[in-house]
Motif scaffolding. Structure first.
Motif, short mmCIF file in Angstrom:
data_model
loop_
_atom_site.label_atom_id
_atom_site.label_comp_id
_atom_site.label_asym_id
_atom_site.label_seq_id
_atom_site.Cartn_x
_atom_site.Cartn_y
_atom_site.Cartn_z
N LEU A 116 0.83 -1.21 0.00
CA LEU A 116 0.00 0.00 0.00
C LEU A 116 0.87 1.26 0.00
O LEU A 116 1.95 1.28 0.61
CB LEU A 116 -0.91 0.02 1.24
CG LEU A 116 -1.95 -1.10 1.31
CD1 LEU A 116 -2.65 -1.09 2.67
CD2 LEU A 116 -2.98 -0.96 0.19
N LYS A 117 0.37 2.29 -0.64
CA LYS A 117 1.12 3.56 -0.75
C LYS A 117 1.37 4.17 0.64
O LYS A 117 0.45 4.23 1.47
CB LYS A 117 0.30 4.52 -1.59
CG LYS A 117 1.05 5.77 -1.95
CD LYS A 117 0.28 6.57 -2.99
CE LYS A 117 1.09 7.74 -3.44
NZ LYS A 117 0.49 8.46 -4.52
N GLY A 118 2.59 4.58 0.88
CA GLY A 118 2.92 5.27 2.12
C GLY A 118 3.17 4.34 3.29
O GLY A 118 3.38 4.80 4.42
N ILE A 119 3.12 3.02 3.06
CA ILE A 119 3.34 2.08 4.16
C ILE A 119 4.68 1.38 3.96
O ILE A 119 4.91 0.71 2.95
CB ILE A 119 2.20 1.04 4.25
CG1 ILE A 119 0.91 1.76 4.65
CG2 ILE A 119 2.54 -0.07 5.24
CD1 ILE A 119 -0.25 0.86 5.00
N GLY A 120 5.59 1.55 4.92
CA GLY A 120 6.90 0.91 4.86
C GLY A 120 6.92 -0.32 5.76
O GLY A 120 5.91 -0.67 6.37
N PRO A 121 8.10 -0.95 5.86
CA PRO A 121 8.20 -2.20 6.63
C PRO A 121 7.77 -2.04 8.09
O PRO A 121 7.13 -2.94 8.66
CB PRO A 121 9.68 -2.56 6.55
CG PRO A 121 10.16 -1.89 5.31
CD PRO A 121 9.35 -0.64 5.17
N TYR A 122 8.09 -0.90 8.70
CA TYR A 122 7.73 -0.71 10.11
C TYR A 122 6.21 -0.72 10.29
O TYR A 122 5.66 -1.45 11.11
CB TYR A 122 8.33 0.60 10.63
CG TYR A 122 7.76 0.98 11.97
CD1 TYR A 122 8.25 0.41 13.14
CD2 TYR A 122 6.68 1.87 12.08
CE1 TYR A 122 7.70 0.71 14.37
CE2 TYR A 122 6.12 2.18 13.30
CZ TYR A 122 6.64 1.59 14.43
OH TYR A 122 6.08 1.88 15.65
N THR A 123 5.52 0.11 9.51
CA THR A 123 4.06 0.21 9.66
C THR A 123 3.39 -1.11 9.27
O THR A 123 2.43 -1.55 9.91
CB THR A 123 3.52 1.37 8.79
OG1 THR A 123 4.25 2.54 9.14
CG2 THR A 123 2.05 1.62 9.03
#
Ligand code: SF4
Length: 355
Positions: A116-123
């Protein structure tokens, strides 16, 4: 080392079950939409600062479909003051994608969430573990700090190799059956006990085997590969006023505060006097004559990697002008409060009774 790893995970989970008193509304939340919302708000933002924003957004948009239906301007107004506005923009785009293309249902696997756009590994790891109990360890600044100090790791955490090895260690330490609780525990320990400064080692469940504590390395760890540089910028704002209206325009996406509004900006790399302002090409682009320029004040705002120096000037015009090559509008001063501005501009406009 192996014994220390077991001790780490066991102590952390026991502390979380018995002593962790950090209470925030998104903790133990299982709705992936609300977890996502809290994680987006908390990037670059302290929990107590983010709390009213989380409450305002969940009240205005209780579901992802509600957020998808929101007007951009309304969401940006709610976000006003949090900074990093691309987060809000990506959040709206993702909510609309989930609503339109995924039937309003949040994805349920780590890989789909990460896509999903704007979501990196942490989130993605936070949502996967909190909402679906999937075994993915979160790795952020708090986690780097706790791991580097406890294990005495002096390799930089901000290189590709450093990130990879910290991620592997975090994944190895994860309590796979209680991934949500474990991730919450390490985030809370980093935020409340193993803090960057004024570290509260006396209350830490890891103290007995912590390398940094036992070898006096708390101020040294974690290690960065290079010093962070801060860019200094000068934002000279010119409030063009005419007939109860003020000229404003929308900032572009390619810089800080994208999609927020501002008066006419003349940015410089050096401090600017009123005289040099008048001689600048951007001022000459206004093509105005017979005016009086007023100095309205100055202030500064510190961002993570930038220091912004603001100077405010105003000019009362006898008739409205059209500014070439800039898409702006003349807005009634009364309507300024309906528009989203960067935090410092809101303060300036309020303090100077523009709204
Ligand atoms: S003992 Fe101190 S330095 Fe070590 S993990 Fe705990 S709080 Fe951090």
């Amino acid at each position: 080392m192996e014994a220390n790893k077991k001790y780490f995970s066991a102590q952390l989970m026991a502390w979380h079950a018995n002593e962790n008193e950090r209470s925030l509304p998104w903790k133990s939340e299982q709705d992936p939409y609300k977890i996502w919302l809290s994680e987006v708000i908390l990037q670059q933002t302290r929990a107590l600062q983010g709390l009213p924003y989380y409450l305002a957004f969940t009240e205005a948009y209780p579901t992802v479909r509600d957020m998808a239906a929101a007007a951009d301007e309304e969401a940006f107004r709610l976000w006003q003051g949090l900074g990093y506005y691309n987060r809000c923009k990506n959040m709206l785009a993702t909510a609309r994608h989930i609503s339109s293309n995924l039937g309003g249902v949040f994805p349920k696997t780590y890989e789909e969430i990460l896509a999903l756009k704007g979501i990196g590994p942490y989130t993605a790891a936070a949502i996967a573990s909190f909402a679906y109990r999937l075994p993915h360890a979160v790795v952020d600044g708090n986690v780097y700090r706790v791991l580097a100090r406890y294990f005495g790791i002096d390799a930089p955490f901000d290189t590709t190799a450093g990130k990879k090895s910290f991620s592997e260690l975090a994944q190895e330490l994860l309590d796979k059956k209680n991934s949500g609780a474990y991730n919450q525990a390490i985030m809370d320990l980093g935020a409340t006990v193993c803090t960057p400064r004024n570290t509260r080692c006396e209350e830490c469940p890891l103290q007995k085997k912590c390398v940094a504590y036992n070898q006096g390395l708390i101020d040294v760890l974690p290690v960065r590969s290079k010093k962070q540089t801060v860019r200094t910028r000068y934002f000279n704002y010119l409030l063009l006023k005419c007939d109860g209206k003020i000229w404003i325009h929308k900032r572009t996406d390619s810089d800080i505060w994208g999609n927020l509004h501002e008066p006419y900006l003349i940015e410089t790399e050096q401090p600017l006097t009123a005289i040099s302002l008048l001689n600048s090409s951007k001022f000459k682009n206004l093509h105005i004559q017979n005016f009086k320029i007023n100095f309205e004040g100055r202030t500064t705002q510190r961002l993570t990697h930038q220091l912004i120096n603001f100077n405010f000037f105003s000019i009362n015009l006898e008739k409205k002008i059209t500014i070439h090559n800039v898409n702006g509008i003349w807005l009634n001063a009364n309507d300024l409060k309906k528009i989203a501005f960067p935090k410092t501009l809101v303060s300036f406009l309020k303090n100077n009774l523009y709204f």
